[in-house]
Design an enzyme around this catalytic site. Structure first.
Site, PDB file in Angstrom:
ATOM      1  CB  SER A 185     -22.530  -4.970 -26.471  1.00 41.71           C
ATOM      2  OG  SER A 185     -24.044  -4.656 -25.849  1.00 41.71           O
ATOM      3  CD  GLU A 193     -17.323  -1.568 -19.178  1.00 35.50           C
ATOM      4  OE1 GLU A 193     -15.818  -1.397 -19.269  1.00 35.50           O
ATOM      5  OE2 GLU A 193     -18.094  -2.524 -20.254  1.00 35.50           O
ATOM      6  CD  GLU A 222     -20.886  -8.432 -18.613  1.00 38.98           C
ATOM      7  OE1 GLU A 222     -21.225  -7.020 -18.560  1.00 38.98           O
ATOM      8  OE2 GLU A 222     -20.709  -8.952 -18.899  1.00 38.98           O
TER       9      GLU A 222
HETATM   10  O1  KIV Z   1     -22.974  -3.157 -23.325  1.00 36.16           O
HETATM   11  C1  KIV Z   1     -23.834  -3.730 -22.809  1.00 36.16           C
HETATM   12  O2  KIV Z   1     -24.229  -4.189 -23.469  1.00 36.16           O
HETATM   13  C2  KIV Z   1     -23.692  -3.687 -21.508  1.00 36.16           C
HETATM   14  C3  KIV Z   1     -24.133  -4.909 -20.883  1.00 36.16           C
HETATM   15  C4  KIV Z   1     -24.692  -6.407 -21.384  1.00 36.16           C
HETATM   16  C5  KIV Z   1     -24.389  -4.635 -19.717  1.00 36.16           C
HETATM   17  O3  KIV Z   1     -22.639  -3.422 -21.036  1.00 36.16           O
END
Ligand code: KIV
Length: 277
Positions: free
Chosen positions: A48, A118, A185
């Site tokens: 993220s 993921e 999620e």
């Molecule tokens: O990339 C991220 O911060 C995440 C979280 C939102 C679980 O995968």
């Protein structure tokens, strides 16, 4: 004296004794220090960061080198918290060998304790290979942002019984493959509770309800430093954006008006030396 680092066994005991696990993202040294000082169990250096720190439109463009760079800074700031580095898109999908190699960089170069990836059942062989190499893996199912296009956008997953059963199957396959924890999620809260009850490993929810074994949020969402969009599952605990902007505006005005720097911010020179100039 620094406290001992949180271990996988500590996280498992928390699940077994019904104590909630806390996870927070961090992407640099100061945020890692604050998260650590707050006593949060685990830091996720999430991809993220591509959106909230690097300004990309999604997590897809994030590279291995960018992740390693940020993980190094976080690991320097973390003391007690268990640090998990997020494998970016296309760093683990091509082959199990490439996945092991890239996971190894997070541990060897950056100093992370574990990696996250993921995907559902289809990722079980990759999880198995990384774990076999001695690197702990946190899985991530439900809404998987790296492949959001395949999911037709950022939507709640597992809303019908068939989709929900598929997610339960994935969670079990990932546990069986050796994942030590699983992020879930954006799924209905009932399903979050069901998956949590069916697994021995801890679940960490983000938009998956209160019955998960723990919760994670994105740091910039929690402190109000990202305002491009705010998902329903986010709770903002502070609004730092306006505070920082006000401080910057005050600084600008004080520089322009000559108020800053004041006498307390300057280094004096003896008058007899100044006279010689
Ligand atoms: O990339 C991220 O911060 C995440 C979280 C939102 C679980 O995968």
């Amino acid at each position: 004296m620094s406290q001992a680092r949180v271990t996988i066994a500590d996280l498992r005991v928390k699940k077994e004794t019904g104590r909630k696990i806390t996870m927070m993202t961090a992407y640099d040294y100061p945020s890692a220090r604050l998260v650590d000082q707050a006593g949060i169990d685990t830091i996720l250096v999430g991809d993220s960061l591509g959106m909230v720190v690097l300004g990309y439109p999604s997590t897809v463009p994030v590279t291995m080198d960018e992740m390693i760079h940020h993980c190094k800074a976080v690991c320097r700031g973390a003391g007690r918290a268990f640090v998990i580095g997020d494998l970016p898109f296309m760093s683990y999908q091509v082959s199990a060998e490439k996945a092991v190699e890239n996971a190894g960089r997070f541990v060897k170069e950056a100093g992370c304790d574990a990696v996250k990836l993921e995907g559902g059942t289809e990722m079980a062989p990759v999880v198995k290979a990384i774990v076999k190499a001695g690197i702990p893996v946190c899985a991530h199912i439900g809404l998987t942002p790296q492949t959001a296009t395949m999911l037709s956008g950022f939507k709640v997953q597992g809303k019908d019984a068939e989709g929900a059963r598929d997610l339960i199957r994935s969670a079990k396959a990932l546990e069986e493959a050796g994942a030590f924890m699983i992020v879930i999620e954006c799924i209905p809260d009932v399903l979050g509770g069901k998956i949590t009850a069916e697994l021995a490993i801890p679940t960490i929810g983000i938009g998956a309800g209160k019955d998960c074994d723990g919760q994670v949020l994105v740091y910039h969402d929690l402190v109000g430093l990202f305002d491009r969009f705010t998902p329903k599952f986010v709770k903002r605990y502070a609004s730092l954006g306006p505070l920082i902007k006000a401080a910057l505006e005050e600084y600008k005005l004080e520089v322009e008006s000559g108020k800053f720097p004041g006498p307390e911010h300057v280094f004096p020179m003896k008058p007899e030396e100044a006279e010689k100039l």
